[in-house]
Design an enzyme around this catalytic site. Sequence first.
Site, PDB file in Angstrom:
ATOM      1  N   GLY A   8       0.928  -1.166   0.119  1.00 38.78           N
ATOM      2  CA  GLY A   8       0.005   0.050   0.027  1.00 38.78           C
ATOM      3  C   GLY A   8       0.838   1.357   0.078  1.00 38.78           C
ATOM      4  O   GLY A   8       0.562   2.369  -0.835  1.00 38.78           O
TER       5      GLY A   8
ATOM      6  N   TYR B 266       5.293 -19.689   8.239  1.00 41.71           N
ATOM      7  CA  TYR B 266       6.233 -19.030   7.528  1.00 41.71           C
ATOM      8  C   TYR B 266       6.086 -19.359   6.131  1.00 41.71           C
ATOM      9  O   TYR B 266       6.011 -18.486   5.356  1.00 41.71           O
ATOM     10  CB  TYR B 266       7.598 -19.610   8.268  1.00 41.71           C
ATOM     11  CG  TYR B 266       8.875 -18.993   7.508  1.00 41.71           C
ATOM     12  CD1 TYR B 266       9.082 -17.399   7.859  1.00 41.71           C
ATOM     13  CD2 TYR B 266       9.727 -19.617   6.594  1.00 41.71           C
ATOM     14  CE1 TYR B 266      10.443 -17.192   7.279  1.00 41.71           C
ATOM     15  CE2 TYR B 266      10.803 -19.039   6.169  1.00 41.71           C
ATOM     16  CZ  TYR B 266      11.129 -17.678   6.481  1.00 41.71           C
ATOM     17  OH  TYR B 266      12.183 -17.065   5.989  1.00 41.71           O
TER      18      TYR B 266
HETATM   19  P1  NAD Z   1      16.512 -11.873  11.074  1.00 44.93           P
HETATM   20  O1  NAD Z   1      15.203 -12.512  12.020  1.00 44.93           O
HETATM   21  O2  NAD Z   1      17.640 -11.616  11.617  1.00 44.93           O
HETATM   22  O3  NAD Z   1      15.745 -10.505  10.715  1.00 44.93           O
HETATM   23  C1  NAD Z   1      14.318 -10.195  10.408  1.00 44.93           C
HETATM   24  C2  NAD Z   1      14.202  -8.837  11.327  1.00 44.93           C
HETATM   25  O4  NAD Z   1      12.667  -8.285  10.978  1.00 44.93           O
HETATM   26  C3  NAD Z   1      14.318  -8.572  12.567  1.00 44.93           C
HETATM   27  O5  NAD Z   1      15.353  -7.466  12.789  1.00 44.93           O
HETATM   28  C4  NAD Z   1      13.047  -8.540  13.391  1.00 44.93           C
HETATM   29  O6  NAD Z   1      13.067  -7.827  14.660  1.00 44.93           O
HETATM   30  C5  NAD Z   1      12.439  -7.649  12.214  1.00 44.93           C
HETATM   31  N1  NAD Z   1      11.050  -7.912  12.227  1.00 44.93           N
HETATM   32  C6  NAD Z   1      10.243  -9.269  12.395  1.00 44.93           C
HETATM   33  N2  NAD Z   1       9.024  -9.089  12.380  1.00 44.93           N
HETATM   34  C7  NAD Z   1       8.768  -7.742  12.218  1.00 44.93           C
HETATM   35  C8  NAD Z   1       7.383  -6.928  12.246  1.00 44.93           C
HETATM   36  N3  NAD Z   1       6.143  -7.305  12.460  1.00 44.93           N
HETATM   37  N4  NAD Z   1       7.612  -5.428  12.016  1.00 44.93           N
HETATM   38  C9  NAD Z   1       9.104  -4.972  11.880  1.00 44.93           C
HETATM   39  N5  NAD Z   1       9.969  -5.835  12.041  1.00 44.93           N
HETATM   40  C10 NAD Z   1       9.929  -7.032  12.112  1.00 44.93           C
HETATM   41  O7  NAD Z   1      16.200 -12.746   9.908  1.00 44.93           O
HETATM   42  P2  NAD Z   1      17.110 -12.438   8.496  1.00 44.93           P
HETATM   43  O8  NAD Z   1      18.063 -13.851   8.289  1.00 44.93           O
HETATM   44  O9  NAD Z   1      17.898 -11.105   8.299  1.00 44.93           O
HETATM   45  O10 NAD Z   1      15.776 -12.565   7.324  1.00 44.93           O
HETATM   46  C11 NAD Z   1      15.356 -11.360   6.789  1.00 44.93           C
HETATM   47  C12 NAD Z   1      14.394 -11.630   5.831  1.00 44.93           C
HETATM   48  O11 NAD Z   1      14.943 -12.689   4.749  1.00 44.93           O
HETATM   49  C13 NAD Z   1      13.203 -12.340   6.237  1.00 44.93           C
HETATM   50  O12 NAD Z   1      12.093 -11.956   5.783  1.00 44.93           O
HETATM   51  C14 NAD Z   1      13.408 -13.654   6.156  1.00 44.93           C
HETATM   52  O13 NAD Z   1      12.248 -14.546   5.904  1.00 44.93           O
HETATM   53  C15 NAD Z   1      14.311 -13.606   4.635  1.00 44.93           C
HETATM   54  N6  NAD Z   1      14.847 -14.760   4.222  1.00 44.93           N
HETATM   55  C16 NAD Z   1      16.233 -15.158   5.121  1.00 44.93           C
HETATM   56  C17 NAD Z   1      17.032 -16.248   4.800  1.00 44.93           C
HETATM   57  C18 NAD Z   1      18.059 -16.553   5.653  1.00 44.93           C
HETATM   58  O14 NAD Z   1      18.637 -17.576   5.348  1.00 44.93           O
HETATM   59  N7  NAD Z   1      18.637 -15.589   6.399  1.00 44.93           N
HETATM   60  C19 NAD Z   1      16.315 -17.177   3.959  1.00 44.93           C
HETATM   61  C20 NAD Z   1      15.157 -16.909   3.350  1.00 44.93           C
HETATM   62  C21 NAD Z   1      14.526 -15.789   3.499  1.00 44.93           C
END
Ligand code: NAD
Length: 328
Positions: free
Chosen positions: A111, A154
Amino acid sequence: MPPEKHHADRPLRVLVTGGAGFLGSHLCRTLIGLGHEVICLDNFFTGQRRNVADLMGHPAFELIRHDIVNPVFLEVDQIYNLACPASPVHYQYNPIKTIKTSVLGSVNMLGLAKRVNARILQASTSEVYGDPQVHPQKEDYWGHVNPIGMRSCYDEGKRCAETLFFDYHRQEKVDIKVARIFNTYGPAMAANDGRVVSNFIRQALTGKPLSIFGDGSQTRSFCYVDDLIGGLMALMDSPPDVTGPVNLGNPDEITIAELARIVIEMTASKSAIESHPLPNDDPVQRQPDITLARERLSWEPTVDLQAGLQASIDYFADLLDIKISRTA
Ligand code: NAD
Ligand code: UDP
């Protein structure tokens, strides 16, 4: 020709949701380094201020505590939507919140993108393929996902987010990019993250047994964080017709048992191996086909597992204040 509105060849104002997390903090730092203005938005569920402490006080960096389940009004050129816990331990802690973050969070960010005409990138995941019956996984594979299991909050949340992205693109002409990220690791992962690389390194460094779930024959393909950030930015800066989904990951596949052996060897650890039950719906194998990323983004990973693990081991040793003797 005038520069394209969303292209990062001029200073842009970029919103990074989940910017205080593992991937988000690396992305914020890289964007700031390139001269962009960054708004880092996070609810600090798994993210930490220490991840972006070095950016605090930088004139182009702003940190906002906000939950993307609620709308936010900002003027930005690009949005990287990374907010969502990524570790199975964390996303299963409050599964209803996890799915709200993916679904309501995407609605709010889409949005916003629509209102301010921003380009928006979604951090989707290899989990949309579930426990894949096609190997390696290509973007046209629809997946094999349990809709009612422990991982569903997820997997299905991220699948619904992809649907929302494509519906906003088709219906509202929002300029979208969808990245399917495969297991990524590196410095700034939380010590309590719960994912396999951080668990094994922490356990090896502290002399605790390495917890292998199941018999360790399941595979994953691990991508170093610097490579992944390069892929995300290449996708964001790609021509508008490259919407994705695009797989981003390292195609080098390895069993979890082999990963444990390498981590023990690299840390010269005396840790034993301890078997734990395999969690439900744990995918048996996972490897990205990155042909599309190679062709459309001219991107592929360059950091091998040994080099990436060494950087991660150094990071965790520093974090845990442990002196290590190098084996290589
Ligand atoms: P992470 O948990 O370190 O980071 C996620 C961040 O999002 C955190 O800082 C958390 O506090 C914040 N967050 C969670 N819910 C929130 C909300 N409702 N509002 C605001 N902030 C919120 O994880 P990451 O490894 O850095 O992953 C980042 C993104 O990449 C995620 O969307 C994850 O699904 C995606 N991803 C990561 C991987 C990986 O291997 N690291 C693989 C596939 C997808
Ligand atoms: N795993 C493990 N020990 C751990 C953590 C994870 O054996 O301490 C296994 C897990 O069962 C999975 C793989 O390692 O098969 C990768 O798990 P992770 O949580 O890192 O990410 P996933 O790819 O499952 O989302």
